[in-house]
Design a protein around this motif. Structure first.
Motif: not given
Length: 249
Positions: A202-220
């Protein structure tokens, strides 16, 4: 007269059919049960029967709290929450799976209970009180191996009583709650270890999404397929089941 005749005919047919059904039930040899109260009934036998019915009423609680069922069902629930599938597998499936795993783990204890208590009682070689004492001793043998001394000591500290020399001298009303606490602690420890790999994912996916600027997309939403893939690749069901079974050794 016709209506009266028809009514008499129906009553006669009902009586004949009722007698036929009663006779057929008698010929089939269906079991019967009769309970007598009053004169000619020993009070001790009545109390033993009442105690037996009480034990049968408490059978679900004994199955859940005095066996390995508690640890298994808690670990399976933790595993489902760690993966992120809130309702899959469903509760009925988890409970059934935990029940059959409990039967597998408790098989030696069940065989001992049947050999020492159930079979002699069915053969009328022992009384109900002796059978219940032997069942309790068999369950104590299993609980003594799984309970922690610190959990038993908790109840002696609360009551201010002196701790016994051996675990076999611990009263059953002290042993059962101490055993439940031990099972819950062990289940939570296993559940924590189950959470670690999925939490890292979960932490890896959340970090990747934040790096890509997709903060509105739930990591779950993104991590769930990867969790399922990881669980399938490592054969998670076999690992979890094997760890649970080995934890009772």
């Amino acid at each position: 007269m016709n209506k009266l005749g028809r009514a008499l005919f129906l009553l006669l047919a009902a009586g004949i059919s009722g007698n036929a059904l009663a006779q057929s039930a008698t010929n089939l040899g269906l079991p019967g049960l009769s309970v007598n109260f009053g004169q000619g009934v020993d009070l001790v036998d009545t109390l033993e029967l009442t105690a037996l019915f009480t034990v049968l009423t408490l059978a679900p609680a004994i199955l859940i709290l005095c066996t390995c069922f508690t640890r298994i069902i808690v670990v399976l629930s933790f595993m489902r929450q760690a993966i992120g599938t809130q309702s899959m597998p469903p509760n009925q499936l988890l409970v059934g799976f935990a029940l059959f795993l409990s039967v597998f783990v408790m098989q030696p204890t069940g065989e001992q209970i049947y050999k020492d208590a159930v079979r002699p009682y069915m053969d009328r070689k022992i009384t109900t009180t002796v059978a219940l004492d032997r069942i309790e001793n068999s369950l104590r043998g299993f609980m003594n191996k799984q309970v922690r001394k610190a959990d038993i000591g908790l109840f002696y500290d609360v009551t201010g009583r002196k701790a016994p020399a051996t675990i076999n001298e611990v009263p059953i009303h002290f042993l059962i709650p101490a055993f439940i606490i031990s099972e819950l602690k062990t289940a939570f420890q296993i559940g924590f270890l189950l959470y670690i790999p999925f939490l890292i994912l979960d932490m890896v996916v959340a970090s990747v999404l934040m790096a890509m600027g997709m903060m509105m997309l739930p990591p779950v939403v993104i991590s769930l397929p990867f969790k399922l893939l990881l669980f399938v690749l490592v054969d998670g069901w076999q690992l979890v089941t094997g760890s649970l079974l080995r934890s009772f050794n």
